[in-house]
Design an enzyme around this catalytic site. Sequence first.
Site, short mmCIF file in Angstrom:
data_model
loop_
_atom_site.label_atom_id
_atom_site.label_comp_id
_atom_site.label_asym_id
_atom_site.label_seq_id
_atom_site.Cartn_x
_atom_site.Cartn_y
_atom_site.Cartn_z
N VAL A 168 0.87 -1.26 0.00
CA VAL A 168 -0.09 -0.08 0.13
C VAL A 168 0.80 1.38 0.08
CG1 VAL A 168 -1.78 1.13 1.37
CG2 VAL A 168 -1.75 -1.32 1.43
N LYS A 241 -5.88 -2.85 -2.05
CA LYS A 241 -5.20 -2.03 -1.14
C LYS A 241 -6.30 -1.87 0.19
CE LYS A 241 -2.09 -0.02 -4.26
NZ LYS A 241 -1.68 0.89 -5.19
#
Length: 370
Positions: A168, A241
Amino acid sequence: MSAADRAGAARAIAAHWPAAEPAPARPRARLFLLGTGQVGRALLARLAGMDPAGRPLLVALANSRASAQDGLGIAPALALARLRPGNGEAGWLPAFAGGAIEPDAGVPIIVDATASDDVADRHAGWLARGVHVVSANKLGPGAAQSRADSIASACSRAGTCYGIAATVGAGLPVLASIDRLRQGGDAIDTLQGVLSGTLAWLFERFDGAVPFSQLVRQAQALGYAEPDPWQDLSGRDVLRKLLILARACGHRLDADAVDWRPLLPSDAGPDGDRLDAVMAKQLAAARAHGGVLRYVATLGRDGRASVGLQALAPTHPLAAPGCCNRVLVHSSRYREQPLLIQGPGAGADVTAAALLDQVLAIAQGPRMRC
Ligand SMILES: NC(=O)c1ccc[n+]([C@@H]2O[C@H](COP(=O)([O-])OP(=O)(O)OC[C@H]3O[C@@H](n4cnc5c(N)ncnc54)[C@H](OP(=O)(O)O)[C@@H]3O)[C@@H](O)[C@H]2O)c1
């Protein structure tokens, strides 16, 4: 084999085999690298630039077609040249961790720089067998909740680390900040993020002067978008994510519970004309209220999550110009004013740097590890 024996053997081999790694002075991290694409190569370049005395010992690498393995070490700068075809995934991937587990030989760490579901499916097994895993591959932590559960339980049973900072924001301190806040007693109230560098780039430039599909082609030509633009436009990457972030915040969440709105309906495929028409309509609607378009991932305190296009006020922190990833966190201590984490959230080099940071932290020992 003792460390001294190994060092002696390495010296002997290095004299005849220039691609071998200089002998390690002491046991250190032993690295198994999966994936030699953009991120894998950037990691090799970083390793090659490190002081050999302090860098992890690269003992194996592989892509989907070829592999190389050498317990004495592979010089990172020459690693790609040592790949040999015909010994790929089917033959040696299942035994990968077997080679990694060698007591006293150094901390075993597998780095997953692939986007392979098959590789991600093996993370829990490796972790359970005592091998640490550092991953840029979102399909480990960002696929089904059941896979994330297996990984978490393998780590806690075996005391191994799962390093996923690169998944991420390409290593921006997003997951680390969430962990710190929660460890300090904060509840995460809400979280909002612009998590795709490609979509951020596209929506910052989309003012209606140029059709959206033409901007997508520009992004591809500049290397900002995936070769298959639908990977970006579908928002699936952002969805993964968000699942990773939601789980870091303590929620149990699967993709089907997320209100996920791709830029086009999933049955439409990457149809340029339809995309242009839909985007022109969205832009007009946003402008009618003085807003700008951003593709936003949102997580509520109750775990309700959504991913989709939003019209934001131009003064909204996620709407600021500058192409990057941004995450806004409202927590117990950041209730009035949210925490804003922003920076370059894509690119092979920052991603490789994030992987290496976690490898080095794991190599330092239990206190630094997870
Ligand atoms: N590039 C970025 O900016 C970025 C940023 C953040 C995260 N990531 C993530 O990092 C990962 C790698 O990205 P990338 O851009 O480096 O991708 P890439 O250039 O497509 O490289 C992927 C590599 O994985 C290898 N691979 C595929 N299946 C494999 C298997 N079963 N066993 C071993 N190797 C396998 C491929 O092998 P072949 O060479 O044989 O095809 C290739 O070397 C992805 O998960 C991506 O989402 C990338």
